[in-house]
Motif scaffolding. Structure first.
Motif, short mmCIF file in Angstrom:
data_model
loop_
_atom_site.label_atom_id
_atom_site.label_comp_id
_atom_site.label_asym_id
_atom_site.label_seq_id
_atom_site.Cartn_x
_atom_site.Cartn_y
_atom_site.Cartn_z
N PHE A 102 0.83 -1.20 0.00
CA PHE A 102 0.00 0.00 0.00
C PHE A 102 0.86 1.26 0.00
CE2 PHE A 102 -2.47 3.23 2.40
CZ PHE A 102 -3.53 3.38 1.50
N LEU A 103 1.91 1.27 0.81
CA LEU A 103 2.82 2.43 0.83
C LEU A 103 3.48 2.61 -0.54
CD1 LEU A 103 4.54 1.97 4.32
CD2 LEU A 103 2.77 3.63 3.68
N PHE A 136 12.54 1.33 -1.85
CA PHE A 136 13.53 0.37 -1.36
C PHE A 136 13.11 -0.25 -0.04
CE2 PHE A 136 16.11 3.06 -4.22
CZ PHE A 136 16.60 2.06 -5.05
N LEU A 137 12.35 0.48 0.77
CA LEU A 137 11.81 -0.10 1.99
C LEU A 137 10.89 -1.26 1.66
CD1 LEU A 137 11.69 0.38 5.14
CD2 LEU A 137 9.57 1.62 4.71
N ALA A 143 10.87 -8.97 0.75
CA ALA A 143 11.78 -10.12 0.76
C ALA A 143 11.85 -10.74 2.15
CB ALA A 143 13.16 -9.69 0.30
N PHE A 144 11.91 -9.90 3.18
CA PHE A 144 11.98 -10.40 4.56
C PHE A 144 10.72 -11.17 4.93
CE2 PHE A 144 11.10 -9.94 9.08
CZ PHE A 144 12.29 -10.33 9.66
N LEU A 178 10.75 -6.19 13.68
CA LEU A 178 12.18 -6.38 13.40
C LEU A 178 12.45 -6.29 11.90
CD1 LEU A 178 15.00 -7.15 14.49
CD2 LEU A 178 14.35 -9.55 14.18
N GLY A 179 11.54 -6.85 11.09
CA GLY A 179 11.70 -6.78 9.64
C GLY A 179 11.62 -5.36 9.11
N TRP A 180 10.70 -4.56 9.64
CA TRP A 180 10.60 -3.16 9.21
C TRP A 180 11.85 -2.38 9.61
CZ3 TRP A 180 7.14 -0.97 6.00
CH2 TRP A 180 5.95 -1.65 5.75
N ALA A 181 12.37 -2.64 10.81
CA ALA A 181 13.59 -1.95 11.25
C ALA A 181 14.78 -2.36 10.39
CB ALA A 181 13.87 -2.26 12.72
N TRP A 182 14.89 -3.64 10.08
CA TRP A 182 15.97 -4.14 9.23
C TRP A 182 15.89 -3.51 7.83
CZ3 TRP A 182 15.84 -7.29 4.80
CH2 TRP A 182 17.07 -7.82 4.40
N ALA A 183 14.68 -3.41 7.30
CA ALA A 183 14.49 -2.81 5.98
C ALA A 183 14.84 -1.33 6.00
CB ALA A 183 13.05 -3.02 5.52
N ALA A 184 14.49 -0.63 7.08
CA ALA A 184 14.80 0.80 7.17
C ALA A 184 16.31 1.04 7.20
CB ALA A 184 14.15 1.39 8.42
#
Length: 441
Positions: A102-103, A136-137, A143-144, A178-184
């Protein structure tokens, strides 16, 4: 479409660029005080994509796709976030995937405006940075999450007792965080090095400017290292490594299920005809005894496999051209190919976020039903007239849709439909332990 040899560079610059980029050379035509990497400077000098008829057709397609993608992912978030009464672990995975898509689709109108302005970014550096960062986020988050879903399915099959005790909704939310933080963290370099530069033909380019935060004496090295590091890291972390883990997970699932099936067949053949208890036990393990659970499990597995296949097909061209983009630092004859093809590959990536909600809908039998019910209730409210009889009728309809007493027939039907949707996202739910599983899944 102008070739590099036909650009306005002096001959000595053209000859030096065709072999290799000279150290400490900015090749900057627009601003002597601003540093640019040689690859970016080559793009600044090119004048491409001037076919207005083709551009208008692409803009029209992008406009339709962006509107469709925002609507689809918005509906998925609405159903999973607000219409689902009891969330399961699998529903958490899909909810976060839909949020990422959505983003991404929200930035599609920005990319469409770029195409509409004849491939010129007129929205400023802030939106340029925001659009690239979200893009890119989404790449790293998708993928995560697909990797986590594959591991989750593998653990459900190979370690059922362990998952019964540790697989909880709260744990799923923590993993997603954790996945969102890793992606950021992985998307941060693209946030730092994104900027808007003006080309020779006065059009503006929203692109990586790896010369930022560099000096003239280190420019040549910084440009090559940063370009290669970002390209290789995103290919490895957001594509190759996730695909390896996904392939290992599903290979393990197939091998484990095949071994389990062989064990059951051998036990059936060795079982005595007089052992009624054993016969009943194995009949409960037969497909007829697990018909509903197996059907729901297969539906979710098909959905996951379809999402992974779509992810691969949509992202492969992009990563290929990213590698060519790195190669273009040394072979300038392919710069035109990269500059023309990379936006096309990016469009295919955006299409991935539009296709995922369609896969959810066709893979989940109750998903489209829930959407129709939600939209029906919404539009009934829009055309409601403020009459006393109508208000009484509407109150009765609400009571039938959301009954307070679970013993009523309408409550039974509502709970049955909702439970079917929940089971689709977690096929381990057991009717005998429904109250226990509600808290954990």
């Amino acid at each position: 479409m102008a070739d590099i040899a036909q650009s306005s560079f002096p001959l000595k610059h053209q000859l030096s660029m065709t072999s290799s980029f000279p150290p400490n050379s900015t090749l900057n035509l627009s601003s002597p005080s601003e540093l640019h990497c040689p690859l970016l400077q080559t793009m600044i000098s090119n004048t491409l994509n001037k076919d207005k008829s083709v551009n208008l057709a692409v803009v029209g397609i992008h406009g339709v796709v962006s509107a469709l993608g925002i609507l689809e992912n918005g509906l998925v978030l609405w159903v999973l976030g607000f219409r689902l009464q009891r969330k399961t672990v699998a529903a958490i995975w899909v909810l976060n995937l839909a949020l990422s898509d959505f983003l991404t689709t929200l930035t599609l109108p920005l990319f469409t405006h770029y195409l509409l302005m004849n491939h010129s970014w007129e929205l400023g550096s802030l939106l340029c940075t925001a659009q690239a960062s979200i893009f890119f986020l989404n790449m790293f988050v998708s993928a995560f999450l697909l990797t986590v879903i594959s591991l989750d399915r593998c653990l459900l099959v190979t370690k059922p007792v362990w998952t019964q005790n540790h697989r909880t909704v709260s744990a799923a939310w923590k993993i997603c965080g954790l996945g969102w933080a890793w992606a950021a963290v992985n998307a941060f370099p693209y946030f730092m090095f994104r900027s808007v530069v003006e080309k020779q033909d006065r059009r503006k380019l929203c692109y990586h400017n790896f010369a930022l935060y560099s000096s003239s004496d280190k420019l040549h090295t910084d440009c090559k290292v940063r370009q290669a590091a970002t390209a290789v890291s995103k290919i490895l972390l957001a594509f190759v490594i996730p695909l390896v883990v996904i392939a290992i997970s599903y290979t393990t699932i197939v091998l484990h299920l095949r071994a389990r099936r062989k064990r059951l067949e051998s036990r059936r053949l060795g079982a005595s005809k007089g052992k009624q208890k054993s016969s009943k036990f194995f009949s409960s393990l037969s497909p007829s005894g697990e018909q509903n659970g197996a059907r729901l499990s297969q539906s979710f597995m098909k959905m996951v496999v379809s999402v992974i296949a779509t992810f691969i097909l949509c992202w492969v061209p992009y990563h290929v051209f990213c590698l060519l983009e790195v190669t273009a630092q040394y072979k300038t004859e392919i710069v035109d190919l990269v500059e023309v093809s990379l936006p096309v590959a990016t469009t295919l990536v955006f299409l991935n976020s539009v296709l995922n909600p369609i896969i959810y809908t066709f893979s989940c039998p109750n998903f489209s039903t829930r959407i129709r019910q939600s939209l029906g209730a919404l539009f009934e409210g829009l055309v409601e007239e403020a009459a006393p009889l109508v208000r009484v009728t509407e109150r009765m309809r609400k009571n039938s849709l959301f009954p307070s007493s679970p013993s009523s027939p309408s409550a039974s039907r509502t709970q049955h439909g909702s439970q079917g949707f929940i089971n689709l996202f977690d096929f381990k739910s057991s009717p005998n332990k429904e109250g226990e599983r509600d808290d954990k899944m």
